[in-house]
Enzyme design. Structure first.
Site, short mmCIF file in Angstrom:
data_model
loop_
_atom_site.label_atom_id
_atom_site.label_comp_id
_atom_site.label_asym_id
_atom_site.label_seq_id
_atom_site.Cartn_x
_atom_site.Cartn_y
_atom_site.Cartn_z
N LYS A 30 0.82 -1.22 0.00
CA LYS A 30 0.00 0.00 0.00
C LYS A 30 0.85 1.26 0.00
O LYS A 30 0.61 2.17 -0.78
CB LYS A 30 -0.91 0.06 1.24
CG LYS A 30 -2.02 -0.96 1.28
CD LYS A 30 -2.99 -0.66 2.42
CE LYS A 30 -2.38 -0.72 3.81
NZ LYS A 30 -2.00 -2.07 4.25
N ARG B 277 -9.49 2.23 8.53
CA ARG B 277 -9.21 0.83 8.84
C ARG B 277 -10.29 0.22 9.71
O ARG B 277 -10.26 -0.99 9.96
CB ARG B 277 -7.89 0.75 9.60
CG ARG B 277 -6.69 0.28 8.80
CD ARG B 277 -5.53 0.26 9.77
NE ARG B 277 -4.38 -0.49 9.37
CZ ARG B 277 -3.32 0.04 8.76
NH1 ARG B 277 -3.32 1.29 8.39
NH2 ARG B 277 -2.27 -0.71 8.50
N ARG C 231 10.86 -7.26 4.08
CA ARG C 231 10.84 -5.82 4.30
C ARG C 231 11.34 -5.47 5.71
O ARG C 231 12.07 -4.50 5.89
CB ARG C 231 9.41 -5.29 4.11
CG ARG C 231 9.30 -3.79 4.15
CD ARG C 231 7.91 -3.31 3.80
NE ARG C 231 6.95 -3.57 4.86
CZ ARG C 231 5.67 -3.22 4.82
NH1 ARG C 231 5.19 -2.61 3.76
NH2 ARG C 231 4.86 -3.47 5.81
N ARG D 205 12.18 -2.36 10.37
CA ARG D 205 10.99 -1.81 11.02
C ARG D 205 10.69 -2.57 12.31
O ARG D 205 10.42 -3.77 12.28
CB ARG D 205 9.79 -1.90 10.08
CG ARG D 205 9.82 -0.83 9.01
CD ARG D 205 8.76 -1.01 7.97
NE ARG D 205 7.44 -1.30 8.53
CZ ARG D 205 6.32 -0.96 7.91
NH1 ARG D 205 6.34 -0.31 6.78
NH2 ARG D 205 5.16 -1.27 8.44
N ARG E 244 -1.00 -8.88 12.94
CA ARG E 244 -1.50 -7.82 12.06
C ARG E 244 -2.50 -8.37 11.03
O ARG E 244 -3.47 -7.72 10.69
CB ARG E 244 -0.34 -7.10 11.35
CG ARG E 244 0.47 -6.23 12.30
CD ARG E 244 1.63 -5.58 11.61
NE ARG E 244 1.21 -4.44 10.81
CZ ARG E 244 1.99 -3.81 9.95
NH1 ARG E 244 3.21 -4.21 9.76
NH2 ARG E 244 1.53 -2.79 9.27
P1 AMP Z 1 0.78 0.65 8.14
O1 AMP Z 1 2.12 1.22 7.84
O2 AMP Z 1 -0.32 1.29 7.35
O3 AMP Z 1 0.75 -0.84 8.06
O4 AMP Z 1 0.48 1.03 9.68
C1 AMP Z 1 1.33 0.60 10.73
C2 AMP Z 1 0.60 0.62 12.06
O5 AMP Z 1 0.10 1.95 12.33
C3 AMP Z 1 -0.64 -0.25 12.13
O6 AMP Z 1 -0.35 -1.59 12.43
C4 AMP Z 1 -1.40 0.42 13.27
O7 AMP Z 1 -0.83 0.12 14.52
C5 AMP Z 1 -1.14 1.89 13.00
N1 AMP Z 1 -2.18 2.46 12.09
C6 AMP Z 1 -1.98 2.96 10.84
N2 AMP Z 1 -3.12 3.42 10.31
C7 AMP Z 1 -4.08 3.20 11.24
C8 AMP Z 1 -5.49 3.42 11.28
N3 AMP Z 1 -6.15 3.97 10.24
N4 AMP Z 1 -6.15 3.07 12.41
C9 AMP Z 1 -5.51 2.53 13.45
N5 AMP Z 1 -4.20 2.27 13.47
C10 AMP Z 1 -3.47 2.60 12.39
#
Ligand code: AMP
Length: 182
Positions: A8, A83, A118, A124, A135
């Site tokens: 994404k 989300r 990754r 990370r 996740r």
């Molecule tokens: P991502 O990089 O989009 O996978 O986001 C990494 C982490 O950020 C997720 O596993 C959540 O802990 C937090 N996060 C990102 N976007 C959201 C969202 N819209 N709602 C809640 N937590 C989020």
């Protein structure tokens, strides 16, 4: 939208640049806050490390503020938001309706391998193996159902997410141009 590791973030950056609009990634904003040890960062650090979602109230506040900035006046691309159903309702209540929802469709096993890779190259801290598994569970329970909502609205563009970055981004722009009549 797409499960963890679907690419994404990478696609969001390229697609937003292609259309000349900002890509707003809640995940990167949260990671930056954790790295900078801001009050928000300290509050969400352990949630992120365990693969849990950040509470809706905090997430929604951050996105609302970001979307109100002048660079969003001509459009925006959200990466990783909404989300949860309450997050969808927040966008609806603010009159912010997506013209299209890009759904990256990928095989789970391919994704797990991609995420482990990754985590290695990017270091990370929220990407260890137990976190990755968790996740996927959180995604299935909280975020997958959102696709039904958006399917019902006729805005979803399904994209095969397996392929090189360039292949997937060409599929996305072709499908968006067809859908939005560019
Ligand atoms: P991502 O990089 O989009 O996978 O986001 C990494 C982490 O950020 C997720 O596993 C959540 O802990 C937090 N996060 C990102 N976007 C959201 C969202 N819209 N709602 C809640 N937590 C989020």
């Amino acid at each position: 939208m797409g499960p963890p590791g679907a690419g994404k973030g990478t696609q969001a950056t390229g697609i937003a640049a292609h259309y000349g609009i900002p890509a707003i990634s809640t995940g990167s904003i949260f990671r930056q806050n954790v790295a900078d040890q801001t009050p928000l960062g300290l509050q969400i650090k352990s949630l992120m490390e365990s693969g849990e979602y950040v509470p809706d109230a905090l997430t929604v506040e951050l996105v609302s503020e970001r979307l109100s900035r002048p660079d969003c006046a001509n459009g925006w691309l959200l990466d990783g938001f909404p989300r949860t159903l309450p997050q969808v309702m927040t966008l609806d209540d603010a009159g912010l309706f997506a013209d299209a929802v890009i759904s990256l469709v990928c095989d789970t096993e391919v994704l797990v391998a991609r995420m482990l890779h990754r985590a290695e190259v990017e270091g990370r801290p929220d990407d260890n193996e137990a976190t990755i598994r968790h996740r996927f569970e959180v995604y299935a329970a909280q975020t997958d159902p959102l696709l039904e909502v958006y399917h019902a609205r006729g805005v979803v563009v399904d994209i095969d997410g397996i392929g090189s970055v360039e292949e997937v981004s060409s599929r996305i722009t072709a499908a968006l141009d067809a859908k939005l009549g560019h």
